[in-house]
Design an enzyme around this catalytic site. Sequence first.
Site, PDB file in Angstrom:
ATOM      1  N   TYR A  14       0.852  -1.210   0.000  1.00 15.16           N
ATOM      2  CA  TYR A  14       0.000   0.000   0.000  1.00 15.16           C
ATOM      3  C   TYR A  14       0.883   1.254   0.000  1.00 15.16           C
ATOM      4  O   TYR A  14       0.670   2.171  -0.789  1.00 15.16           O
ATOM      5  CB  TYR A  14      -0.908  -0.033   1.230  1.00 15.16           C
ATOM      6  CG  TYR A  14      -1.647   1.247   1.521  1.00 15.16           C
ATOM      7  CD1 TYR A  14      -2.800   1.585   0.809  1.00 15.16           C
ATOM      8  CD2 TYR A  14      -1.214   2.125   2.518  1.00 15.16           C
ATOM      9  CE1 TYR A  14      -3.487   2.769   1.086  1.00 15.16           C
ATOM     10  CE2 TYR A  14      -1.890   3.300   2.801  1.00 15.16           C
ATOM     11  CZ  TYR A  14      -3.028   3.616   2.085  1.00 15.16           C
ATOM     12  OH  TYR A  14      -3.703   4.780   2.355  1.00 15.16           O
ATOM     13  N   LYS A  29       1.292   4.323  -2.826  1.00 14.87           N
ATOM     14  CA  LYS A  29       1.059   5.741  -2.522  1.00 14.87           C
ATOM     15  C   LYS A  29       2.277   6.585  -2.931  1.00 14.87           C
ATOM     16  O   LYS A  29       2.136   7.744  -3.328  1.00 14.87           O
ATOM     17  CB  LYS A  29       0.717   5.910  -1.046  1.00 14.87           C
ATOM     18  CG  LYS A  29      -0.651   5.320  -0.673  1.00 14.87           C
ATOM     19  CD  LYS A  29      -1.782   6.004  -1.427  1.00 14.87           C
ATOM     20  CE  LYS A  29      -3.150   5.568  -0.957  1.00 14.87           C
ATOM     21  NZ  LYS A  29      -4.246   6.293  -1.632  1.00 14.87           N
TER      22      LYS A  29
HETATM   23  N1  NAP Z   1      -8.210   6.966   6.689  1.00 13.02           N
HETATM   24  C1  NAP Z   1      -6.913   7.220   6.776  1.00 13.02           C
HETATM   25  O1  NAP Z   1      -6.300   7.211   7.856  1.00 13.02           O
HETATM   26  C2  NAP Z   1      -6.140   7.547   5.514  1.00 13.02           C
HETATM   27  C3  NAP Z   1      -4.823   8.008   5.650  1.00 13.02           C
HETATM   28  C4  NAP Z   1      -4.084   8.318   4.512  1.00 13.02           C
HETATM   29  C5  NAP Z   1      -4.665   8.190   3.267  1.00 13.02           C
HETATM   30  N2  NAP Z   1      -5.944   7.728   3.155  1.00 13.02           N
HETATM   31  C6  NAP Z   1      -6.494   7.611   1.802  1.00 13.02           C
HETATM   32  O2  NAP Z   1      -7.723   8.284   1.743  1.00 13.02           O
HETATM   33  C7  NAP Z   1      -8.536   7.691   0.724  1.00 13.02           C
HETATM   34  C8  NAP Z   1      -9.928   7.423   1.260  1.00 13.02           C
HETATM   35  O3  NAP Z   1      -9.835   6.569   2.367  1.00 13.02           O
HETATM   36  P1  NAP Z   1     -10.934   6.514   3.528  1.00 13.02           P
HETATM   37  O4  NAP Z   1     -10.176   6.392   4.786  1.00 13.02           O
HETATM   38  O5  NAP Z   1     -11.938   7.608   3.368  1.00 13.02           O
HETATM   39  O6  NAP Z   1     -11.615   5.092   3.219  1.00 13.02           O
HETATM   40  P2  NAP Z   1     -13.092   4.517   3.438  1.00 13.02           P
HETATM   41  O7  NAP Z   1     -13.829   5.292   4.469  1.00 13.02           O
HETATM   42  O8  NAP Z   1     -12.935   3.044   3.633  1.00 13.02           O
HETATM   43  O9  NAP Z   1     -13.794   4.781   2.022  1.00 13.02           O
HETATM   44  C9  NAP Z   1     -13.312   4.167   0.867  1.00 13.02           C
HETATM   45  C10 NAP Z   1     -14.203   4.531  -0.297  1.00 13.02           C
HETATM   46  O10 NAP Z   1     -13.662   3.968  -1.491  1.00 13.02           O
HETATM   47  C11 NAP Z   1     -14.648   3.139  -2.128  1.00 13.02           C
HETATM   48  N3  NAP Z   1     -13.890   2.084  -2.812  1.00 13.02           N
HETATM   49  C12 NAP Z   1     -13.131   1.109  -2.266  1.00 13.02           C
HETATM   50  N4  NAP Z   1     -12.555   0.373  -3.230  1.00 13.02           N
HETATM   51  C13 NAP Z   1     -12.948   0.897  -4.418  1.00 13.02           C
HETATM   52  C14 NAP Z   1     -12.679   0.586  -5.775  1.00 13.02           C
HETATM   53  N5  NAP Z   1     -11.888  -0.445  -6.127  1.00 13.02           N
HETATM   54  N6  NAP Z   1     -13.262   1.332  -6.738  1.00 13.02           N
HETATM   55  C15 NAP Z   1     -14.056   2.377  -6.419  1.00 13.02           C
HETATM   56  N7  NAP Z   1     -14.370   2.714  -5.143  1.00 13.02           N
HETATM   57  C16 NAP Z   1     -13.807   1.985  -4.158  1.00 13.02           C
HETATM   58  C17 NAP Z   1     -15.582   2.723  -1.006  1.00 13.02           C
HETATM   59  O11 NAP Z   1     -16.913   2.424  -1.441  1.00 13.02           O
HETATM   60  P3  NAP Z   1     -17.388   0.968  -2.010  1.00 13.02           P
HETATM   61  O12 NAP Z   1     -17.057  -0.010  -0.936  1.00 13.02           O
HETATM   62  O13 NAP Z   1     -18.848   1.159  -2.256  1.00 13.02           O
HETATM   63  O14 NAP Z   1     -16.628   0.780  -3.281  1.00 13.02           O
HETATM   64  C18 NAP Z   1     -15.612   4.004  -0.180  1.00 13.02           C
HETATM   65  O15 NAP Z   1     -16.485   4.947  -0.779  1.00 13.02           O
HETATM   66  C19 NAP Z   1      -7.767   6.455   0.240  1.00 13.02           C
HETATM   67  O16 NAP Z   1      -7.043   6.802  -0.918  1.00 13.02           O
HETATM   68  C20 NAP Z   1      -6.795   6.184   1.381  1.00 13.02           C
HETATM   69  O17 NAP Z   1      -5.625   5.515   0.932  1.00 13.02           O
HETATM   70  C21 NAP Z   1      -6.688   7.405   4.241  1.00 13.02           C
END
Ligand code: NAP
Length: 255
Positions: free
Chosen positions: A161, A165
């Site tokens: 992962y 990134k």
């Molecule tokens: N949360 C953290 O601490 C954190 C930190 C650094 C970076 N990020 C980044 O922030 C972004 C969002 O993360 P989040 O924490 O908001 O995650 P989240 O709450 O789990 O939401 C993920 C979203 O992506 C969708 N999704 C998952 N796989 C997909 C695919 N293959 N195609 C299209 N949609 C997909 C999910 O909906 P469905 O299940 O309906 O597809 C959901 O809407 C990601 O890029 C993650 O790497 C997060």
Amino acid sequence: MSRTQLFNLDGKIAFVSGASRGIGEAIARLLAQQGAHVIVSSRRLEGCQPVVDGIIAEGGKATAIACHIGEMEQITRTFARIREEFGHIDILVNNAATNPQFCNVLDTDLSAFQKTVDVNIRGYFFMSVEAGKLMRDHGGGSIINVASINGVSPGVFQGVYSMTKAAVINMTKVFAKECAQYGIRCNALLPGLTDTKFASALVGNDAILKTALQQIPLKRVARPEEMAGAVLYLASDASTYTTGVSLNVDGGYLS
Ligand SMILES: NC(=O)c1ccc[n+]([C@@H]2O[C@H](COP(=O)([O-])OP(=O)(O)OC[C@H]3O[C@@H](n4cnc5c(N)ncnc54)[C@H](OP(=O)(O)O)[C@@H]3O)[C@@H](O)[C@H]2O)c1
């Protein structure tokens, strides 16, 4: 004194992947509040519809489109539909990503490796290519890639992962350099630990959370809404001279 219009998105078409919950939902809601017509997307239409309904209930404009960004034909189909229905796109937020395996790097499964690369690298890349072609035909646009602090400093047991990134941060510079001539800007957001379903294994584990907070100067995890303002800046005319950058929104973690 008149208020600034720099953050006004009236008349803009914005696509946000992974917008059914978490950071993507917060971004979609803020872009809609600023006047954009937001295409709310994830793999499941039924996950996106409540977000669309909420935006419309507040007087905004939104449409749900299902698109699994790890499936090439779904990306092609999605952009054919956008071209037909909307004619163009002004803002792409590549936000949906995956992290299917939490393990020591030596225990990595081939299938987990492939899925992570297909979604987090190939997905972001071809979403940007498709959006970039539409933006080029329409005089420009803004692409925002949601990367991660892990792209700079790998997270423990999150090797593949973190590698993807890092690729997204480099991809951002590639698009910034090669697409500037078309009026397209491309920037990355690097969120720190944010309270979403994605991070629940970390945020929900007291021991892991305690260790993580020791490394975060602001001493707390972020709320998803705290990521959205930075994306609005990168999406709007407030950032017309900003391209190729990585914006850390991490409570000071990388400082
Ligand atoms: N949360 C953290 O601490 C954190 C930190 C650094 C970076 N990020 C980044 O922030 C972004 C969002 O993360 P989040 O924490 O908001 O995650 P989240 O709450 O789990 O939401 C993920 C979203 O992506 C969708 N999704 C998952 N796989 C997909 C695919 N293959 N195609 C299209 N949609 C997909 C999910 O909906 P469905 O299940 O309906 O597809 C959901 O809407 C990601 O890029 C993650 O790497 C997060």
